[in-house]
Write an enzyme that holds these catalytic residues in place. Structure first.
Site, PDB file in Angstrom:
ATOM      1  N   HIS A 237      43.245  55.675  18.166  1.00  0.00           N
ATOM      2  CA  HIS A 237      42.368  56.114  17.086  1.00  0.00           C
ATOM      3  C   HIS A 237      42.699  57.519  16.590  1.00  0.00           C
ATOM      4  CE1 HIS A 237      40.353  52.443  17.758  1.00  0.00           C
ATOM      5  NE2 HIS A 237      40.000  52.777  18.991  1.00  0.00           N
ATOM      6  N   ARG A 294      33.014  63.232   4.330  1.00  0.00           N
ATOM      7  CA  ARG A 294      33.601  64.570   4.461  1.00  0.00           C
ATOM      8  C   ARG A 294      34.985  64.584   3.806  1.00  0.00           C
ATOM      9  NH1 ARG A 294      34.824  61.820   9.385  1.00  0.00           N
ATOM     10  NH2 ARG A 294      37.048  61.422   9.406  1.00  0.00           N
TER      11      ARG A 294
HETATM   12  C1  MV4 Z   1      37.798  46.508  13.889  1.00  0.00           C
HETATM   13  C2  MV4 Z   1      39.057  45.972  14.219  1.00  0.00           C
HETATM   14  C3  MV4 Z   1      39.205  44.601  14.111  1.00  0.00           C
HETATM   15  N1  MV4 Z   1      38.167  43.842  13.711  1.00  0.00           N
HETATM   16  N2  MV4 Z   1      36.805  45.712  13.485  1.00  0.00           N
HETATM   17  C4  MV4 Z   1      38.775  50.998  15.198  1.00  0.00           C
HETATM   18  C5  MV4 Z   1      38.163  52.265  14.730  1.00  0.00           C
HETATM   19  C6  MV4 Z   1      36.918  51.901  14.024  1.00  0.00           C
HETATM   20  N3  MV4 Z   1      36.769  52.701  12.840  1.00  0.00           N
HETATM   21  C7  MV4 Z   1      37.049  50.460  13.718  1.00  0.00           C
HETATM   22  N4  MV4 Z   1      38.198  49.975  14.421  1.00  0.00           N
HETATM   23  C8  MV4 Z   1      38.533  48.670  14.375  1.00  0.00           C
HETATM   24  N5  MV4 Z   1      37.564  47.831  13.952  1.00  0.00           N
HETATM   25  C9  MV4 Z   1      36.989  44.403  13.412  1.00  0.00           C
HETATM   26  N6  MV4 Z   1      35.980  43.622  13.033  1.00  0.00           N
HETATM   27  C10 MV4 Z   1      40.068  46.828  14.626  1.00  0.00           C
HETATM   28  C11 MV4 Z   1      39.813  48.185  14.719  1.00  0.00           C
HETATM   29  C12 MV4 Z   1      40.920  48.998  15.148  1.00  0.00           C
HETATM   30  C13 MV4 Z   1      41.533  49.912  14.291  1.00  0.00           C
HETATM   31  C14 MV4 Z   1      41.077  50.123  13.003  1.00  0.00           C
HETATM   32  C15 MV4 Z   1      41.671  51.030  12.169  1.00  0.00           C
HETATM   33  C16 MV4 Z   1      42.763  51.736  12.623  1.00  0.00           C
HETATM   34  C17 MV4 Z   1      43.238  51.568  13.896  1.00  0.00           C
HETATM   35  C18 MV4 Z   1      42.627  50.660  14.741  1.00  0.00           C
HETATM   36  C19 MV4 Z   1      43.108  50.494  16.046  1.00  0.00           C
HETATM   37  C20 MV4 Z   1      42.496  49.600  16.874  1.00  0.00           C
HETATM   38  C21 MV4 Z   1      41.382  48.859  16.439  1.00  0.00           C
END
Ligand code: MV4
Length: 504
Positions: A237, A294
């Site tokens: 992240h 932000r």
């Molecule tokens: C998710 C996802 C897959 N499916 N939601 C990670 C941070 C948070 N802002 C939301 N995230 C995710 N939500 C669903 N329904 C996968 C991630 C995620 C991810 C998202 C954006 C950038 C990098 C990531 C790395 C791992 C998981």
């Protein structure tokens, strides 16, 4: 309309300097605040005035809303810019500013609250017709309800904390048998971290892209978007590389997502600079994920392709001006990439590498911008974020931009602390990145290539000679007395340091 003559920047590091640069261009005086660890930091040196606010730990300084407001009053600042992190998405702080007749450069406390609550945000987006990931609209109240939801939307799912965001309090559930313990686990984690145990369920999107849209709203109801940023190159992240335009994007998709980003911001009467985060799957389906209320770390790539100073726009709308930028006049010109330079050791599980900056030579030349704050002799405090600068390049197209980034990374020399520069060079060299063929799994998928310690021998030899020469010059200038020379600890210095020194 209220003219701003003086801004207190409630932040430190590169973003504090970045904000003060725009203040200077707008003839606005800047006020710095600093902790014990930042007495000699660049933001203190750059500001017109600087005030001490407490001990090094953020909780006792940069998170002390009361002390910061006190300084704003004492210094007669009209406004506070919170930067990112720290108090930037703290609704109580925004409220406290308003109560003291200080302009908070950001959205209203109500909007911060609404978007900080992910369940409320989802509801607002559904009402506005913006696509969200299939899942629950309310907090789940029982394990039965969780089971009913997965019967409807299917597995796998993600359990997310309503007060979370940015990856905190998330659980992936692949099998029905795991749902009860995951809901319990997510709840207790959320309660401990946010003092709020509300959780909701979303269908899991596998291998998504993280694509976000920059928006700007004014106090007169106008909202525009400044296109997308592709932010899929992340590790735990933490973003490492961002680019715009996204290699995945099509003209049609951009049009649709941009309109939805504007609809999202309009639905909550958004004022200021904000970011709508989307997940995009391999079939180009996209879903609202969350809104960041932000200015973001990666804002400079948007500035570079649109020609818009986002901090200036933030200040203008905070004064009450109507946006002069019109959606149909905005264009993305060329291609911009940002690499985040962290003081961390990629060969040692990305451990933060604290210490003193010995030498720093930053890249320059056509199409290069660095937003940083460290200088030679500066000791990076261990109390804050290990990001020491952002390297932003621009070129006419993606291929040229990648070549320019490789050149700029090559020019970037920092000694004294370990940095992510080498790791970033490997990303720029990888075929998946060069082909624009990547999603949020990129670093995991390419870790062997990115972490390999081979193939740097010739570079190492060149670096030994350069490092030795720099040390030689320093000795001539008596910058570093000979007897204080640190024992060799750097791989490329160790290589054959003494032999090369003797030759000079
Ligand atoms: C998710 C996802 C897959 N499916 N939601 C990670 C941070 C948070 N802002 C939301 N995230 C995710 N939500 C669903 N329904 C996968 C991630 C995620 C991810 C998202 C954006 C950038 C990098 C990531 C790395 C791992 C998981």
């Amino acid at each position: 309309m209220r003219k701003i003559n003086k801004i207190l920047v409630a932040n430190r590091g590169e973003i504090a300097v970045r904000i003060m640069r725009t203040c200077r261009e707008m003839d606005i005086a800047s006020v710095a605040v600093f902790s014990d660890a930042d007495r000699t930091s660049m933001h203190v040196r750059y500001a017109d005035e600087a005030y001490y606010i407490g001990p090094a730990p953020s909780k006792e300084s940069y998170l002390r809303a009361d002390k910061i407001i006190e300084v704003a009053i004492k210094s007669k600042a009209d406004a506070i810019h919170p930067g990112y992190g720290f108090l930037s998405e703290n609704s109580e702080f925004a409220r406290l500013c308003a109560e003291n007749n200080i302009i908070f450069i950001g959205p209203s406390p109500e909007v911060i609250v609404k978007m900080g609550d992910k369940i409320q945000a989802r509801k607002a987006m559904i009402a506005a017709g913006v696509p969200v990931v299939p899942g629950t609209t309310e907090a789940i109240s029982s394990e039965d309800e969780a089971l009913k939801t997965i019967a409807e939307i299917g597995l796998p799912v993600m359990i997310k904390a309503s007060a979370g965001g940015g990856g905190k309090g998330m659980r992936l559930v692949k099998e029905e048998s795991g749902i009860v313990s995951s809901v319990r686990g997510a709840r207790s984690e959320a309660l401990a971290a946010f003092n709020d145990d509300a959780v909701y369920i979303e269908k899991y999107v596998s291998s998504p892209h993280h694509i976000e849209f920059q928006v700007l709203g004014d106090q007169h109801g106008n909202v525009i978007h400044l296109f997308e940023r592709e932010c899929s190159i992340q590790r735990r992240h933490q973003k490492m590389v961002e680019e715009t335009p996204s290699p995945l994007m099509t003209v049609d998709l951009r049009e649709k997502m941009g309109q939805d980003a504007v609809n999202a911001a309009k639905a909550v009467k958004y004022v200021g600079a904000g970011t709508i985060e989307f997940l995009v799957d391999n079939n180009l389906n996209y879903y609202f994920l969350e809104m960041n209320t932000r200015l973001q770390v990666e804002h400079p790539i948007t500035e570079r392709v649109t020609g818009v100073d986002l901090v200036k726009q933030q200040i203008l709308v905070a004064e009450g001006h109507e946006l002069l930028l019109k959606q149909d006049e905005l264009r993305q010109k060329g291609h911009a990439i940002e690499c985040r330079i962290y003081a961390e050791d990629s060969d040692n599980n990305f451990m933060p590498s604290a210490g003193r900056i010995h030498n720093i030579t930053e890249p320059l030349g056509l199409g290069v911008r660095t937003d940083g704050y460290v200088y030679e002799g500066y000791e990076i405090p261990i109390h804050y974020d290990p990001m020491i600068s952002k390297l932003i390049v621009w070129a006419n197209n993606r291929e040229e931009a990648i070549q320019r980034m490789r050149r700029a990374l090559y020019e970037y020399k920092i000694t004294g602390v370990k940095t992510s520069i080498k790791f970033l060079e490997r990303i720029m060299d990888s075929s998946d990145f060069r082909e624009g063929n990547y999603d949020t799994n990129y670093i995991e998928k390419n870790k062997e290539m990115l972490l390999s310690t081979e193939k740097c021998d010739i570079v190492t030899q060149d670096m030994v000679i350069i490092a030795t020469y720099i040390d030689y010059i320093n000795r001539l200038n008596k910058v570093i007395p000979t007897k204080q020379l640190n024992p060799v600890e750097n791989r490329w210095k160790k290589y054959s340091y003494q032999k090369n020194f003797d030759r000079l």
